[in-house]
Design a protein around this motif. Structure first.
Motif, short mmCIF file in Angstrom:
data_model
loop_
_atom_site.label_atom_id
_atom_site.label_comp_id
_atom_site.label_asym_id
_atom_site.label_seq_id
_atom_site.Cartn_x
_atom_site.Cartn_y
_atom_site.Cartn_z
N LEU A 162 0.89 -1.26 -0.09
CA LEU A 162 0.00 0.06 -0.11
C LEU A 162 0.74 1.18 -0.10
O LEU A 162 0.44 2.40 -0.62
CB LEU A 162 -0.88 -0.01 1.21
CG LEU A 162 -2.17 -1.20 1.29
CD1 LEU A 162 -2.71 -1.07 2.49
CD2 LEU A 162 -3.00 -0.77 0.16
N TYR A 163 2.00 1.19 0.95
CA TYR A 163 2.82 2.31 1.04
C TYR A 163 3.98 2.43 0.52
O TYR A 163 4.82 3.51 0.80
CB TYR A 163 2.70 2.87 2.62
CG TYR A 163 1.20 2.64 3.03
CD1 TYR A 163 0.36 3.71 2.54
CD2 TYR A 163 0.83 1.92 4.08
CE1 TYR A 163 -0.98 3.77 3.31
CE2 TYR A 163 -0.37 1.74 4.68
CZ TYR A 163 -1.40 2.72 4.24
OH TYR A 163 -2.60 2.67 4.58
N ARG A 164 4.43 1.23 0.08
CA ARG A 164 5.89 1.04 -0.61
C ARG A 164 6.95 1.16 0.29
O ARG A 164 8.04 1.69 0.16
CB ARG A 164 5.98 2.00 -2.10
CG ARG A 164 4.98 2.12 -2.93
CD ARG A 164 4.47 0.82 -3.36
NE ARG A 164 5.15 0.01 -3.97
CZ ARG A 164 4.55 -1.29 -4.45
NH1 ARG A 164 3.29 -1.50 -4.42
NH2 ARG A 164 5.43 -1.98 -5.38
N VAL A 165 6.74 0.99 1.61
CA VAL A 165 7.59 0.98 2.74
C VAL A 165 8.51 0.06 2.60
O VAL A 165 8.54 -1.38 2.48
CB VAL A 165 7.01 0.86 4.09
CG1 VAL A 165 8.28 0.97 5.19
CG2 VAL A 165 6.05 1.84 4.40
N PRO A 166 10.00 -0.03 2.36
CA PRO A 166 10.86 -1.11 2.34
C PRO A 166 11.10 -1.79 3.42
O PRO A 166 11.09 -1.21 4.42
CB PRO A 166 12.26 -0.52 1.88
CG PRO A 166 11.76 1.03 1.26
CD PRO A 166 10.75 1.66 2.03
N LEU A 167 10.70 -3.20 3.65
CA LEU A 167 10.70 -3.89 4.77
C LEU A 167 11.52 -5.05 4.54
O LEU A 167 11.49 -5.67 3.53
CB LEU A 167 9.33 -4.21 5.14
CG LEU A 167 8.27 -3.21 5.71
CD1 LEU A 167 7.17 -3.24 5.04
CD2 LEU A 167 8.41 -3.25 7.28
N THR A 168 12.38 -5.49 5.85
CA THR A 168 13.00 -6.78 5.64
C THR A 168 12.75 -7.64 6.72
O THR A 168 12.79 -6.87 8.01
CB THR A 168 14.65 -6.78 5.63
OG1 THR A 168 14.97 -6.02 4.36
CG2 THR A 168 15.03 -8.26 5.74
#
Length: 332
Positions: A171-177
């Motif tokens: 939804l928000y294109r937050v980069p996450l690992t």
């Protein structure tokens, strides 16, 4: 770079914060300092951090599952990236206090995702767990394996964190690992973990409890190797390029196993603790506990390929280092 580290008074959080500061970054650490285990150990970790890092490290006591408290604590703070390691830990305790897991691991995780979204944070690395694999009998566990049959509420909350993270990446294109940790141990470790419990019992002449009659295997991963992997991931946010990431997402969201890629029998670990303590253990063999699993074993191909992660510490080196620290910390 300034990094927000949650769970900074915890075992992994404190170690990650210390390494970040040592390489020249600055860290804002937050932790609720709850009493799941002795608060004095958490306070000692923070004191050690301040001694090692000086002005590079700042700390605030705040419960990140409380949105208003978290917002107030971070209002005047700037940070570029987030390492979200704070959580209500422990498989067995989730049988006794399930609400603590919902508050910390679900509400808390959403709160950090919201912080990352509204701040435009460049990357958030968060703690998942090998427990998401449940009773999977295919070894080693790979990030492509199904993880929708958890055997504890703790595992269910960690899998839910992964799914919520996928939503925010979409939804928000937050980069996450997300990192699925495998049995982390080492100096400044947790008192509810087997290595601490066994060492404490052996040095104090008490019997140790060994479940499933000793037929237990774990992928024991030394804290220094874990920290190296966490920071390498922090420096390598997944690209928003539509390509499939580890774990299957085509959003900027990657999932990795982070372990030692060796499954060790618990009886071998006990032998090494005995050698390091210079004493034999009195062993009480018991049946399997609810919510526990017999074997864990990390397939780390994905994190090796993408990040260059390579664990270097075998239990033959790591366990004596833990026992040495334990003796020094307790003046034994």
């Amino acid at each position: 770079m300034r990094v927000l580290v949650t769970g900074a008074a915890g075992f992994i959080g404190a170690a990650v914060a210390e390494r970040l500061c040592a390489r020249g970054d600055t860290v804002l650490g937050i932790d609720s300092l709850n009493d799941y285990y002795q608060v004095s150990l958490k306070q000692d970790r923070v004191a050690h951090m301040r001694e090692q890092a000086g002005e590079r490290f700042s700390f605030q006591q705040v419960d990140f599952s409380d949105w208003e408290a978290l917002t107030a604590a971070l209002e005047s703070e700037h940070f570029d990236r987030i390492v979200h390691l704070g959580a209500q830990a422990g498989v067995r305790y989730s049988l006794e206090n399930p609400r603590a897991y919902v508050e910390a691991n679900l509400m808390g995780h959403v709160n950090l995702l919201e912080v990352a979204r509204h701040r435009g944070v460049a990357h958030i690395v968060y703690a998942s767990s090998s427990s998401v694999y449940g009773g999977n009998d295919k070894l080693p566990f790979a990030v492509e394996d199904r993880a929708d049959h958890p055997v504890s509420l703790y595992a269910a909350t960690k899998r839910a964190d992964e799914l919520m993270s996928e939503t925010y990446a979409h939804l928000y294109r937050v980069p996450l690992t997300g990192l699925r940790f495998f049995t982390v141990y080492g100096p400044w470790g947790r008192p509810d973990m087997a290595l601490w419990l066994f060492t404490d019992a052996i040095l104090n002449g008490r019997p140790i409890k060994v479940f499933n009659h000793g037929e237990m295997w774990r992928d024991f991963t030394f804290i220094d190797d874990i920290v190296s992997g966490v920071i390498a991931c922090l420096d390598s946010p997944p690209a928003d390029d539509g390509a499939q990431k580890a774990g299957g997402s085509v959003k900027p969201h990657a999932l990795y196993n982070i372990g030692n890629h060796r499954s060790e029998k618990l009886t071998r670990v006990i032998e090494l603790i005995e050698e390091a303590c210079g004493r034999k253990a009195e062993v009480e063999f018991l049946p399997m506990q609810p919510g526990d699993v017999e074997k864990t074993y990390a397939d780390i191909d994905a994190i090796q390929r993408d990040i260059g992660y390579q664990p270097t510490t075998a239990i033959e080196q790591g366990i004596p280092r833990f026992v040495k620290w334990y003796r020094e910390y307790h003046n034994l």
